[in-house]
Design a protein around this motif. Sequence first.
Motif, PDB file in Angstrom:
ATOM      1  N   GLY A 228       0.809  -1.184  -0.026  1.00 59.26           N
ATOM      2  CA  GLY A 228      -0.015   0.010   0.116  1.00 59.26           C
ATOM      3  C   GLY A 228       0.784   1.500   0.199  1.00 59.26           C
ATOM      4  O   GLY A 228       0.121   2.311   0.502  1.00 59.26           O
ATOM      5  N   TYR A 229       1.930   1.146  -0.615  1.00 59.23           N
ATOM      6  CA  TYR A 229       2.695   2.573  -0.610  1.00 59.23           C
ATOM      7  C   TYR A 229       2.403   3.417  -1.610  1.00 59.23           C
ATOM      8  O   TYR A 229       1.781   2.690  -2.855  1.00 59.23           O
ATOM      9  CB  TYR A 229       4.331   2.490  -0.611  1.00 59.23           C
ATOM     10  CG  TYR A 229       4.965   1.668   0.635  1.00 59.23           C
ATOM     11  CD1 TYR A 229       5.178   2.859   1.620  1.00 59.23           C
ATOM     12  CD2 TYR A 229       4.952   0.463   1.200  1.00 59.23           C
ATOM     13  CE1 TYR A 229       5.784   2.463   2.830  1.00 59.23           C
ATOM     14  CE2 TYR A 229       5.533   0.094   2.348  1.00 59.23           C
ATOM     15  CZ  TYR A 229       5.793   0.985   3.116  1.00 59.23           C
ATOM     16  OH  TYR A 229       6.520   0.674   4.488  1.00 59.23           O
ATOM     17  N   ASP A 230       2.223   4.698  -1.706  1.00 55.80           N
ATOM     18  CA  ASP A 230       1.690   5.442  -2.586  1.00 55.80           C
ATOM     19  C   ASP A 230       2.790   6.047  -3.810  1.00 55.80           C
ATOM     20  O   ASP A 230       2.537   6.289  -4.785  1.00 55.80           O
ATOM     21  CB  ASP A 230       1.062   6.743  -2.041  1.00 55.80           C
ATOM     22  CG  ASP A 230      -0.188   6.382  -1.077  1.00 55.80           C
ATOM     23  OD1 ASP A 230      -1.241   6.178  -1.665  1.00 55.80           O
ATOM     24  OD2 ASP A 230       0.027   6.313   0.037  1.00 55.80           O
ATOM     25  N   ALA A 231       3.876   5.854  -3.383  1.00 56.50           N
ATOM     26  CA  ALA A 231       5.107   5.944  -4.418  1.00 56.50           C
ATOM     27  C   ALA A 231       6.397   5.280  -3.862  1.00 56.50           C
ATOM     28  O   ALA A 231       6.422   5.142  -2.581  1.00 56.50           O
ATOM     29  CB  ALA A 231       5.404   7.553  -4.574  1.00 56.50           C
ATOM     30  N   VAL A 232       7.121   5.129  -4.735  1.00 57.00           N
ATOM     31  CA  VAL A 232       8.523   4.599  -4.456  1.00 57.00           C
ATOM     32  C   VAL A 232       9.501   5.241  -5.012  1.00 57.00           C
ATOM     33  O   VAL A 232       9.694   5.918  -6.042  1.00 57.00           O
ATOM     34  CB  VAL A 232       8.590   3.054  -5.179  1.00 57.00           C
ATOM     35  CG1 VAL A 232      10.164   2.412  -4.849  1.00 57.00           C
ATOM     36  CG2 VAL A 232       7.737   2.330  -4.329  1.00 57.00           C
ATOM     37  N   PHE A 233      10.798   5.598  -4.144  1.00 57.58           N
ATOM     38  CA  PHE A 233      11.998   6.268  -4.535  1.00 57.58           C
ATOM     39  C   PHE A 233      13.028   5.097  -4.563  1.00 57.58           C
ATOM     40  O   PHE A 233      13.353   4.400  -3.617  1.00 57.58           O
ATOM     41  CB  PHE A 233      12.374   7.433  -3.847  1.00 57.58           C
ATOM     42  CG  PHE A 233      13.746   7.833  -4.356  1.00 57.58           C
ATOM     43  CD1 PHE A 233      13.889   8.635  -5.238  1.00 57.58           C
ATOM     44  CD2 PHE A 233      14.913   7.524  -3.335  1.00 57.58           C
ATOM     45  CE1 PHE A 233      15.241   8.993  -5.799  1.00 57.58           C
ATOM     46  CE2 PHE A 233      16.190   8.311  -3.967  1.00 57.58           C
ATOM     47  CZ  PHE A 233      16.202   8.932  -4.891  1.00 57.58           C
ATOM     48  N   ILE A 234      13.633   4.877  -5.987  1.00 57.97           N
ATOM     49  CA  ILE A 234      14.835   3.978  -5.678  1.00 57.97           C
ATOM     50  C   ILE A 234      16.202   4.700  -5.788  1.00 57.97           C
ATOM     51  O   ILE A 234      16.531   5.466  -6.510  1.00 57.97           O
ATOM     52  CB  ILE A 234      14.626   3.176  -7.141  1.00 57.97           C
ATOM     53  CG1 ILE A 234      13.584   2.235  -7.184  1.00 57.97           C
ATOM     54  CG2 ILE A 234      16.189   1.971  -7.117  1.00 57.97           C
ATOM     55  CD1 ILE A 234      13.326   1.732  -8.536  1.00 57.97           C
ATOM     56  N   GLY A 235      16.745   4.471  -4.670  1.00 61.68           N
ATOM     57  CA  GLY A 235      18.270   5.089  -4.565  1.00 61.68           C
ATOM     58  C   GLY A 235      19.343   4.080  -3.931  1.00 61.68           C
ATOM     59  O   GLY A 235      19.923   4.053  -3.001  1.00 61.68           O
ATOM     60  N   THR A 236      19.235   2.812  -4.833  1.00 65.49           N
ATOM     61  CA  THR A 236      20.015   1.877  -4.559  1.00 65.49           C
ATOM     62  C   THR A 236      21.604   2.009  -4.707  1.00 65.49           C
ATOM     63  O   THR A 236      22.392   1.111  -4.551  1.00 65.49           O
ATOM     64  CB  THR A 236      19.558   0.635  -5.091  1.00 65.49           C
ATOM     65  OG1 THR A 236      19.310   0.754  -6.275  1.00 65.49           O
ATOM     66  CG2 THR A 236      18.244   0.116  -4.351  1.00 65.49           C
ATOM     67  N   GLY A 237      21.974   3.079  -5.500  1.00 65.20           N
ATOM     68  CA  GLY A 237      23.260   3.108  -5.843  1.00 65.20           C
ATOM     69  C   GLY A 237      23.914   2.437  -6.867  1.00 65.20           C
ATOM     70  O   GLY A 237      23.190   1.766  -7.539  1.00 65.20           O
ATOM     71  N   ALA A 238      25.143   2.360  -6.838  1.00 68.30           N
ATOM     72  CA  ALA A 238      26.086   1.435  -7.841  1.00 68.30           C
ATOM     73  C   ALA A 238      27.110   0.719  -6.981  1.00 68.30           C
ATOM     74  O   ALA A 238      28.121   1.118  -6.932  1.00 68.30           O
ATOM     75  CB  ALA A 238      26.714   2.403  -8.947  1.00 68.30           C
ATOM     76  N   GLY A 239      26.908  -0.240  -6.612  1.00 67.94           N
ATOM     77  CA  GLY A 239      27.683  -1.176  -5.596  1.00 67.94           C
ATOM     78  C   GLY A 239      28.326  -2.376  -6.581  1.00 67.94           C
ATOM     79  O   GLY A 239      28.975  -3.201  -5.860  1.00 67.94           O
ATOM     80  N   LEU A 240      28.125  -2.575  -7.738  1.00 67.06           N
ATOM     81  CA  LEU A 240      28.559  -3.849  -8.489  1.00 67.06           C
ATOM     82  C   LEU A 240      29.976  -3.359  -9.057  1.00 67.06           C
ATOM     83  O   LEU A 240      30.098  -2.533 -10.070  1.00 67.06           O
ATOM     84  CB  LEU A 240      27.763  -4.115  -9.566  1.00 67.06           C
ATOM     85  CG  LEU A 240      28.012  -5.803 -10.236  1.00 67.06           C
ATOM     86  CD1 LEU A 240      27.683  -6.685  -9.124  1.00 67.06           C
ATOM     87  CD2 LEU A 240      26.906  -5.760 -11.340  1.00 67.06           C
ATOM     88  N   PRO A 241      31.074  -3.781  -8.590  1.00 73.53           N
ATOM     89  CA  PRO A 241      32.556  -3.562  -9.214  1.00 73.53           C
ATOM     90  C   PRO A 241      32.480  -3.727 -10.585  1.00 73.53           C
ATOM     91  O   PRO A 241      32.165  -4.846 -10.987  1.00 73.53           O
ATOM     92  CB  PRO A 241      33.497  -4.130  -8.080  1.00 73.53           C
ATOM     93  CG  PRO A 241      32.521  -5.430  -7.762  1.00 73.53           C
ATOM     94  CD  PRO A 241      31.117  -4.803  -7.607  1.00 73.53           C
ATOM     95  N   LYS A 242      33.824  -3.070 -11.116  1.00 74.81           N
ATOM     96  CA  LYS A 242      34.170  -3.381 -12.375  1.00 74.81           C
ATOM     97  C   LYS A 242      35.420  -4.206 -12.167  1.00 74.81           C
ATOM     98  O   LYS A 242      36.041  -3.915 -11.229  1.00 74.81           O
ATOM     99  CB  LYS A 242      34.185  -2.260 -13.377  1.00 74.81           C
ATOM    100  CG  LYS A 242      32.867  -1.553 -13.690  1.00 74.81           C
ATOM    101  CD  LYS A 242      33.083  -0.162 -14.502  1.00 74.81           C
ATOM    102  CE  LYS A 242      32.055   0.499 -14.789  1.00 74.81           C
ATOM    103  NZ  LYS A 242      32.122   1.796 -15.435  1.00 74.81           N
ATOM    104  N   PHE A 243      35.868  -5.204 -13.319  1.00 75.77           N
ATOM    105  CA  PHE A 243      37.076  -5.665 -13.209  1.00 75.77           C
ATOM    106  C   PHE A 243      37.827  -5.400 -14.518  1.00 75.77           C
ATOM    107  O   PHE A 243      37.139  -4.954 -15.677  1.00 75.77           O
ATOM    108  CB  PHE A 243      36.842  -7.179 -13.016  1.00 75.77           C
ATOM    109  CG  PHE A 243      36.337  -7.550 -11.697  1.00 75.77           C
ATOM    110  CD1 PHE A 243      37.268  -7.778 -10.590  1.00 75.77           C
ATOM    111  CD2 PHE A 243      34.915  -7.452 -11.560  1.00 75.77           C
ATOM    112  CE1 PHE A 243      36.683  -8.057  -9.457  1.00 75.77           C
ATOM    113  CE2 PHE A 243      34.443  -7.799 -10.297  1.00 75.77           C
ATOM    114  CZ  PHE A 243      35.411  -8.020  -9.345  1.00 75.77           C
TER     115      PHE A 243
END
Length: 472
Positions: A228-243
């Motif tokens: 029942g949330y009326d809106a969602v904010f996605i702020g999950t960042g960028a945590g997947l490293p590059k090689f």
Amino acid sequence: MAMISLKKQPMPQQEPKVRATNFAEVPLGYTLEMAVHEATRCLQCQDPQCEKGCPVSVPVRDFIGLLAQGRLEESIRTMKAVNRLPAICGRVCPQEEQCEARCVLNRSGRQPVAIGRLERFIADWEREHGWVAADPPERRPERVAVIGAGPAGLTCAGDLAAMGYQVTVFEALHAPGGVLTYGIPEFRLPKDIVYADVARLEAMGVEFRYNVVVGRTVTVDALLDELGYDAVFIGTGAGLPKFLGIPGENLAGVYSANEFLTRINLMRAYRFPEYDTPVKVGKRVAVIGAGNTAMDAVRTALRSGAERAMIVYRRTEAEMTARAEEYEHALEEGVEFYWLTNPVKVLGNSEGWVKGLECVRMELGEPDESGRRRPVPVPGSEFVLPCDTVILALGTTPNPILINATPGLETNRWGCVVADEETGATSRPGVFAGGDVVTGAATVILAMGAGQRAARAIHRYLEEKRQAAAAD
């Protein structure tokens, strides 16, 4: 009018030889006398250009003017009307490229006002003397879910709570802060400061739920529908490293900077065995990259027992992306720099542990798509750099778990969520996003600016929904 000092008020700090052996914060902060002295350097411009360089639009002139007059409580109120994390911003934002870069004193041969140091001072003063409370807002019935307790999520949550919304922050880790906690070392940003700001958000009514991996534990669709949330904010960042994709990256003793810093910062490996997570740091540590994360990693390695801590970078000092202050601190602490050096292979011993880094010398050619001159190998310049730990600080991308579990959420070719730059609106109605999950790895203050803009957009979205419902 009194003569304005040519230079900033110096910041007291730990001596390099001392600080290289501990994790205590390097800069010690201004005294009140120092802060007032620095604040009086501000010209109180009628059209303050410094404010136009701030991604969260801090009223720089006003908060510094009040500080110069000794009106500290009014100064912090003015600051926090737009920036809820000033103690953090004052420590880790690249002011030299933003607000301070536009200070009018730069045009007259003087150093700019130390805006970041004054921001830190006023926030630390408040923490020491008691929280300056704001007037409670009118409570609203709508509920907003914020995914990720990093700088974008914390800013969005705080701004929405200040508007009266019921906000719940869902965080995958067991502690708040996101990159502020797992990515930035204690000697740059003490975790007590992050946790104090989170406690203030909780006092505003923001609820935090930890160990919730949205996309696995719960989905965005479930937040909007069943919960029942009326809106969602996605702020999950960028945590997947590059090689790099070079031979030997799977050897024991090779870390991504994300893993290395998370073990040290979030899980307190530097205090083993008091904490349960050890991390093996060799005597000779090579960090590949020259951004802020690379500087954090190499300085952390030094403090963790490395006898030689080295930066390996395929371009020159002029092209590095690290803040000047972090580079200068690293130099003072004894970090070695191998410029125009590109690793091509990680070498291992018979037991599968790192023993060296095979490298080739580089020279700079024509500019590439980033605008920096492209590094080109110098034939016959191969050499081996002895080391027993390699840390890869090559940048990060968003983790795809949430994205893959959210049908209809548009992404770009780099795996970042596509969102409107001004509002954070995504391809899913009622779903907004901002920070590194949209831009890729960037700065704390840019993520905060995105969270701030998204909060305003969510407010407009919910107001329009309420008005439409009332009209039916």
